[in-house]
Scaffold this active site. Sequence first.
Site, short mmCIF file in Angstrom:
data_model
loop_
_atom_site.label_atom_id
_atom_site.label_comp_id
_atom_site.label_asym_id
_atom_site.label_seq_id
_atom_site.Cartn_x
_atom_site.Cartn_y
_atom_site.Cartn_z
N ARG A 69 56.47 88.50 53.40
CA ARG A 69 57.80 89.03 53.56
C ARG A 69 58.81 87.81 54.24
O ARG A 69 59.97 87.65 53.75
CB ARG A 69 57.90 90.00 54.40
CG ARG A 69 57.25 91.40 53.27
CD ARG A 69 58.05 92.68 53.72
NE ARG A 69 57.62 92.90 55.24
CZ ARG A 69 56.56 93.48 55.63
NH1 ARG A 69 55.76 93.95 54.79
NH2 ARG A 69 56.42 93.96 56.81
N TYR A 73 62.33 86.26 52.81
CA TYR A 73 63.69 86.31 53.84
C TYR A 73 64.18 84.99 53.80
O TYR A 73 65.53 84.74 53.61
CB TYR A 73 63.33 86.83 54.94
CG TYR A 73 62.90 88.23 55.10
CD1 TYR A 73 63.12 89.27 53.95
CD2 TYR A 73 61.93 88.65 56.05
CE1 TYR A 73 62.35 90.60 53.95
CE2 TYR A 73 61.52 90.17 56.03
CZ TYR A 73 61.97 91.07 55.02
OH TYR A 73 61.34 92.26 54.82
N TYR A 95 70.84 96.90 51.84
CA TYR A 95 71.16 98.38 51.79
C TYR A 95 70.98 98.91 53.45
O TYR A 95 70.55 98.02 54.37
CB TYR A 95 70.00 98.92 51.04
CG TYR A 95 68.50 99.31 51.60
CD1 TYR A 95 67.57 98.15 51.67
CD2 TYR A 95 68.41 100.17 52.41
CE1 TYR A 95 66.42 98.61 52.19
CE2 TYR A 95 66.97 100.56 52.91
CZ TYR A 95 66.08 99.56 53.01
OH TYR A 95 64.85 99.80 53.23
N HIS A 97 72.39 99.84 57.00
CA HIS A 97 73.10 99.02 57.92
C HIS A 97 72.53 97.73 57.99
O HIS A 97 71.37 97.34 57.91
CB HIS A 97 73.05 99.43 59.51
CG HIS A 97 73.91 98.55 60.36
ND1 HIS A 97 73.91 97.40 60.54
CD2 HIS A 97 74.88 99.31 61.20
CE1 HIS A 97 74.75 97.05 61.37
NE2 HIS A 97 75.49 98.10 61.74
N ALA A 127 69.35 104.32 58.09
CA ALA A 127 68.22 105.46 58.00
C ALA A 127 68.09 106.16 59.22
O ALA A 127 67.97 107.28 59.20
CB ALA A 127 66.99 104.94 57.52
N GLN A 169 59.37 101.42 59.82
CA GLN A 169 58.27 100.90 58.98
C GLN A 169 56.65 101.08 59.31
O GLN A 169 55.88 100.40 59.17
CB GLN A 169 58.58 99.12 59.25
CG GLN A 169 59.99 98.68 58.98
CD GLN A 169 60.03 97.11 58.55
OE1 GLN A 169 61.06 96.93 57.84
NE2 GLN A 169 59.30 96.30 58.98
N ALA A 210 65.17 109.72 54.21
CA ALA A 210 66.38 110.10 53.86
C ALA A 210 66.86 110.11 52.31
O ALA A 210 66.11 109.39 51.68
CB ALA A 210 67.76 109.05 54.57
N SER A 237 59.34 105.37 54.44
CA SER A 237 59.25 106.41 55.59
C SER A 237 59.49 105.96 56.95
O SER A 237 59.20 104.92 57.46
CB SER A 237 57.76 106.87 55.67
OG SER A 237 57.49 107.43 54.20
C1 LIG Z 1 63.61 96.60 56.14
S1 LIG Z 1 64.05 98.10 57.04
C2 LIG Z 1 65.81 98.37 56.50
C3 LIG Z 1 66.48 99.17 57.22
C4 LIG Z 1 68.00 99.34 56.83
N1 LIG Z 1 68.63 98.15 57.00
C5 LIG Z 1 68.62 100.53 57.16
O1 LIG Z 1 69.53 100.49 57.82
O2 LIG Z 1 68.17 101.52 57.28
C6 LIG Z 1 63.15 99.15 56.10
C7 LIG Z 1 62.59 100.47 56.79
O3 LIG Z 1 63.84 101.18 56.99
C8 LIG Z 1 63.20 102.44 57.06
N2 LIG Z 1 63.93 103.31 55.93
C9 LIG Z 1 64.57 102.83 54.75
N3 LIG Z 1 65.21 103.67 53.85
C10 LIG Z 1 64.80 104.89 54.37
C11 LIG Z 1 65.10 106.03 53.96
N4 LIG Z 1 65.64 106.51 52.84
N5 LIG Z 1 64.68 107.16 54.78
C12 LIG Z 1 64.13 106.89 56.04
N6 LIG Z 1 63.91 105.64 56.53
C13 LIG Z 1 64.31 104.73 55.79
C14 LIG Z 1 61.84 102.66 57.12
O4 LIG Z 1 61.62 102.61 58.11
C15 LIG Z 1 61.60 101.44 56.26
O5 LIG Z 1 60.32 100.97 56.62
#
Ligand SMILES: C[S@@+](CC[C@H](N)C(=O)[O-])C[C@H]1O[C@@H](n2cnc3c(N)ncnc32)[C@H](O)[C@@H]1O
Length: 267
Positions: A69, A73, A95, A97, A127, A169, A210, A237
């Site tokens: 990954r 990036y 997506y 924040h 999230a 994650q 979410a 999750s």
């Molecule tokens: C690379 S990070 C990105 C987070 C994103 N920038 C944010 O502000 O939520 C990916 C992680 O965010 C969390 N995540 C992303 N989408 C989600 C969702 N719909 N519900 C719960 N956690 C989520 C999970 O822990 C996932 O492994």
Amino acid sequence: MSGSLLVVGTGIRAGHLSQEAIAAIRTAGAVAYCIAEPLSRSFVDELREEAGKLPAEDLHRFYANDKPRMQTYTQMVERILELVRTDLQVAAVFYGHPGIFAYPSHESIRQARAEGYPAEMLAGISAADCLFADLGVDPATAGCQMLEASDFLLRRRRLDPTCGVVLWQIGCVGHGDYQGSGYDLRYMPMLVEALSAFYPPEHEVVVYQAAHFALCDPVVERVPLAGLPTARINAVSTLYIPPLFSQAIDEQVLAKFKIKTFHGTGA
Ligand SMILES: C[S@@+](CC[C@H](N)C(=O)[O-])C[C@H]1O[C@@H](n2cnc3c(N)ncnc32)[C@H](O)[C@@H]1O
């Protein structure tokens, strides 16, 4: 050098896009995005079309199965910087924040500034923001630790069981590559073992997802810690661990304050 960079977030679902993010997407000379959720992606495409601007380009193309990954990036950052160097006002859209668990957004801002270009980030709905709303958790009440799951294991980080814990994650714990169809959860027992140093096996934890679409419910699965390996966990999750017990107030400190009782809600 008239290029610039504005990094914006879409939130978790299309309705989360802020007015300032929408304006940035409409007016930018170029837009590059990495948005997993299809409605938000179409919304950004429509905004560009309505504004009569060049279509947004998709940074998701840099992902590939089994590819590290971090390599992806780095390529995203390089592409964003290429656009900025063409003297365009660039909006990079991620997506959630854009500054939470989003290496390319911070790194592209750092590199753009190092090259003398103005670069800023706008906050978005993460999230964690959705989690606090859906689970009815106020992080002011017990405090809240936020950690990334692999980082928690690798650095043997300490948890405070009097605080809530948000563990990000969990669905790709132990994996540094990308797997488009999801990750195997072979390291989940390791995660449970490490968490068991702080919580009993019966402590209830929440596997949270979410909702990606308006009017849909979030996925909320409450399981005892020991049951985590059989819970339904995927790449989006997040784990919420409620406090195990509450931290008592230090009466001597309270006596020094000009308040009689303290609820910790910030109110
Ligand atoms: C690379 S990070 C990105 C987070 C994103 N920038 C944010 O502000 O939520 C990916 C992680 O965010 C969390 N995540 C992303 N989408 C989600 C969702 N719909 N519900 C719960 N956690 C989520 C999970 O822990 C996932 O492994």
